[in-house]
Design a protein around this motif. Structure first.
Motif, PDB file in Angstrom:
ATOM      1  N   HIS A  47     -15.879   3.795  -6.367  1.00  0.00           N
ATOM      2  CA  HIS A  47     -16.900   3.179  -5.527  1.00  0.00           C
ATOM      3  C   HIS A  47     -16.514   2.979  -4.064  1.00  0.00           C
ATOM      4  O   HIS A  47     -17.384   2.719  -3.238  1.00  0.00           O
ATOM      5  CB  HIS A  47     -17.314   1.831  -6.126  1.00  0.00           C
ATOM      6  N   PHE A  48     -15.218   3.062  -3.753  1.00  0.00           N
ATOM      7  CA  PHE A  48     -14.765   2.786  -2.394  1.00  0.00           C
ATOM      8  C   PHE A  48     -13.857   3.910  -1.906  1.00  0.00           C
ATOM      9  O   PHE A  48     -13.172   4.553  -2.706  1.00  0.00           O
ATOM     10  CB  PHE A  48     -13.989   1.463  -2.342  1.00  0.00           C
ATOM     11  N   PRO A  49     -13.809   4.115  -0.585  1.00  0.00           N
ATOM     12  CA  PRO A  49     -12.911   5.150  -0.046  1.00  0.00           C
ATOM     13  C   PRO A  49     -11.451   4.748  -0.226  1.00  0.00           C
ATOM     14  O   PRO A  49     -11.114   3.562  -0.204  1.00  0.00           O
ATOM     15  CB  PRO A  49     -13.293   5.218   1.433  1.00  0.00           C
ATOM     16  N   GLN A  50     -10.611   5.736  -0.412  1.00  0.00           N
ATOM     17  CA  GLN A  50      -9.178   5.501  -0.572  1.00  0.00           C
ATOM     18  C   GLN A  50      -8.592   5.023   0.752  1.00  0.00           C
ATOM     19  O   GLN A  50      -8.840   5.617   1.791  1.00  0.00           O
ATOM     20  CB  GLN A  50      -8.492   6.795  -1.021  1.00  0.00           C
ATOM     21  N   PRO A  51      -7.825   3.923   0.749  1.00  0.00           N
ATOM     22  CA  PRO A  51      -7.228   3.433   2.002  1.00  0.00           C
ATOM     23  C   PRO A  51      -6.083   4.335   2.456  1.00  0.00           C
ATOM     24  O   PRO A  51      -5.532   5.104   1.666  1.00  0.00           O
ATOM     25  CB  PRO A  51      -6.713   2.044   1.624  1.00  0.00           C
ATOM     26  N   ARG A  52      -5.740   4.216   3.727  1.00  0.00           N
ATOM     27  CA  ARG A  52      -4.617   5.005   4.264  1.00  0.00           C
ATOM     28  C   ARG A  52      -3.306   4.614   3.613  1.00  0.00           C
ATOM     29  O   ARG A  52      -2.449   5.443   3.381  1.00  0.00           O
ATOM     30  CB  ARG A  52      -4.506   4.800   5.764  1.00  0.00           C
ATOM     31  N   HIS A  53      -3.154   3.334   3.335  1.00  0.00           N
ATOM     32  CA  HIS A  53      -1.910   2.831   2.748  1.00  0.00           C
ATOM     33  C   HIS A  53      -2.244   2.057   1.483  1.00  0.00           C
ATOM     34  O   HIS A  53      -3.179   1.287   1.451  1.00  0.00           O
ATOM     35  CB  HIS A  53      -1.187   1.900   3.722  1.00  0.00           C
ATOM     36  N   GLY A  54      -1.464   2.263   0.457  1.00  0.00           N
ATOM     37  CA  GLY A  54      -1.650   1.493  -0.761  1.00  0.00           C
ATOM     38  C   GLY A  54      -2.619   2.132  -1.737  1.00  0.00           C
ATOM     39  O   GLY A  54      -3.133   3.217  -1.527  1.00  0.00           O
ATOM     40  N   ASP A  55      -2.877   1.407  -2.796  1.00  0.00           N
ATOM     41  CA  ASP A  55      -3.713   1.881  -3.890  1.00  0.00           C
ATOM     42  C   ASP A  55      -4.833   0.880  -4.141  1.00  0.00           C
ATOM     43  O   ASP A  55      -4.572  -0.316  -4.242  1.00  0.00           O
ATOM     44  CB  ASP A  55      -2.839   2.042  -5.145  1.00  0.00           C
ATOM     45  N   LEU A  56      -6.050   1.363  -4.266  1.00  0.00           N
ATOM     46  CA  LEU A  56      -7.200   0.483  -4.491  1.00  0.00           C
ATOM     47  C   LEU A  56      -7.051  -0.371  -5.742  1.00  0.00           C
ATOM     48  O   LEU A  56      -7.430  -1.533  -5.750  1.00  0.00           O
ATOM     49  CB  LEU A  56      -8.481   1.310  -4.610  1.00  0.00           C
ATOM     50  N   VAL A  57      -6.517   0.211  -6.789  1.00  0.00           N
ATOM     51  CA  VAL A  57      -6.398  -0.522  -8.055  1.00  0.00           C
ATOM     52  C   VAL A  57      -5.347  -1.619  -7.942  1.00  0.00           C
ATOM     53  O   VAL A  57      -5.551  -2.731  -8.417  1.00  0.00           O
ATOM     54  CB  VAL A  57      -6.075   0.444  -9.215  1.00  0.00           C
ATOM     55  N   GLN A  58      -4.231  -1.322  -7.294  1.00  0.00           N
ATOM     56  CA  GLN A  58      -3.148  -2.299  -7.215  1.00  0.00           C
ATOM     57  C   GLN A  58      -3.375  -3.374  -6.160  1.00  0.00           C
ATOM     58  O   GLN A  58      -3.108  -4.543  -6.407  1.00  0.00           O
ATOM     59  CB  GLN A  58      -1.819  -1.603  -6.952  1.00  0.00           C
ATOM     60  N   ILE A  59      -3.847  -2.984  -4.966  1.00  0.00           N
ATOM     61  CA  ILE A  59      -3.990  -3.996  -3.912  1.00  0.00           C
ATOM     62  C   ILE A  59      -5.425  -4.461  -3.736  1.00  0.00           C
ATOM     63  O   ILE A  59      -5.665  -5.541  -3.246  1.00  0.00           O
ATOM     64  CB  ILE A  59      -3.431  -3.536  -2.558  1.00  0.00           C
ATOM     65  N   GLY A  60      -6.397  -3.646  -4.099  1.00  0.00           N
ATOM     66  CA  GLY A  60      -7.791  -4.043  -3.993  1.00  0.00           C
ATOM     67  C   GLY A  60      -8.478  -3.487  -2.764  1.00  0.00           C
ATOM     68  O   GLY A  60      -8.005  -2.533  -2.156  1.00  0.00           O
ATOM     69  N   VAL A  61      -9.580  -4.103  -2.409  1.00  0.00           N
ATOM     70  CA  VAL A  61     -10.401  -3.640  -1.290  1.00  0.00           C
ATOM     71  C   VAL A  61     -10.590  -4.778  -0.289  1.00  0.00           C
ATOM     72  O   VAL A  61     -10.480  -5.948  -0.635  1.00  0.00           O
ATOM     73  CB  VAL A  61     -11.774  -3.111  -1.758  1.00  0.00           C
ATOM     74  N   THR A  62     -10.915  -4.410   0.941  1.00  0.00           N
ATOM     75  CA  THR A  62     -11.139  -5.402   1.985  1.00  0.00           C
ATOM     76  C   THR A  62     -12.627  -5.730   2.093  1.00  0.00           C
ATOM     77  O   THR A  62     -13.481  -5.000   1.583  1.00  0.00           O
ATOM     78  CB  THR A  62     -10.654  -4.886   3.347  1.00  0.00           C
ATOM     79  N   ALA A  63     -12.914  -6.801   2.802  1.00  0.00           N
ATOM     80  CA  ALA A  63     -14.307  -7.183   3.046  1.00  0.00           C
ATOM     81  C   ALA A  63     -15.037  -6.115   3.851  1.00  0.00           C
ATOM     82  O   ALA A  63     -16.241  -5.935   3.687  1.00  0.00           O
ATOM     83  CB  ALA A  63     -14.362  -8.524   3.770  1.00  0.00           C
ATOM     84  N   ASP A  64     -14.316  -5.398   4.693  1.00  0.00           N
ATOM     85  CA  ASP A  64     -14.945  -4.345   5.498  1.00  0.00           C
ATOM     86  C   ASP A  64     -15.588  -3.271   4.624  1.00  0.00           C
ATOM     87  O   ASP A  64     -16.726  -2.868   4.864  1.00  0.00           O
ATOM     88  CB  ASP A  64     -13.926  -3.679   6.429  1.00  0.00           C
ATOM     89  N   VAL A  65     -14.865  -2.800   3.610  1.00  0.00           N
ATOM     90  CA  VAL A  65     -15.428  -1.730   2.773  1.00  0.00           C
ATOM     91  C   VAL A  65     -16.523  -2.269   1.857  1.00  0.00           C
ATOM     92  O   VAL A  65     -17.483  -1.556   1.563  1.00  0.00           O
ATOM     93  CB  VAL A  65     -14.342  -0.959   1.983  1.00  0.00           C
TER      94      VAL A  65
END
Length: 101
Positions: free
Chosen positions: A23-41
């Motif tokens: 559901h969200f774009p992959q961040p430049r650093h880190g992993d979505l599953v491990q660190i999560g997503v920001t309010a921006d996305v």
């Protein structure tokens, strides 16, 4: 909290965070599953301002002075807060509703 007019958006956020990579774009650093997503996305996906997304996420996480129920983990990394689901807490809340809470 889950019966407010904006509750559908919060339920959508919880659903999206089940499979964040879907559901969200992959961040430049880190992993979505491990660190999560920001309010921006989250704001971009909801089509709202970041402050609105911040409020939804804070309510779900139970942080700051807002009365939330702790369904999300919030992790601060540098200048951003990342949110991910707290599966144990979600299961606990689901059991409370099943028991007629």
């Amino acid at each position: 909290m889950l019966r407010t007019p904006a509750s559908e958006r919060r339920l959508d956020i919880l659903e999206w965070l089940k499979e964040p990579a879907r559901h969200f774009p992959q961040p430049r650093h880190g992993d979505l599953v491990q660190i999560g997503v920001t309010a921006d996305v989250v704001a971009a996906k909801l089509g709202v301002r970041r402050r609105v997304a911040d409020t939804h996420l804070a309510l779900l996480a139970g942080i700051a002075l807002l009365a939330g129920i702790g369904l999300l983990h919030a992790t601060r990394i540098r200048h951003r807060t990342y949110y991910r689901r707290d599966e144990m807490r979600i299961a606990e809340v689901a059991r409370m509703f099943e028991k007629g809470w």
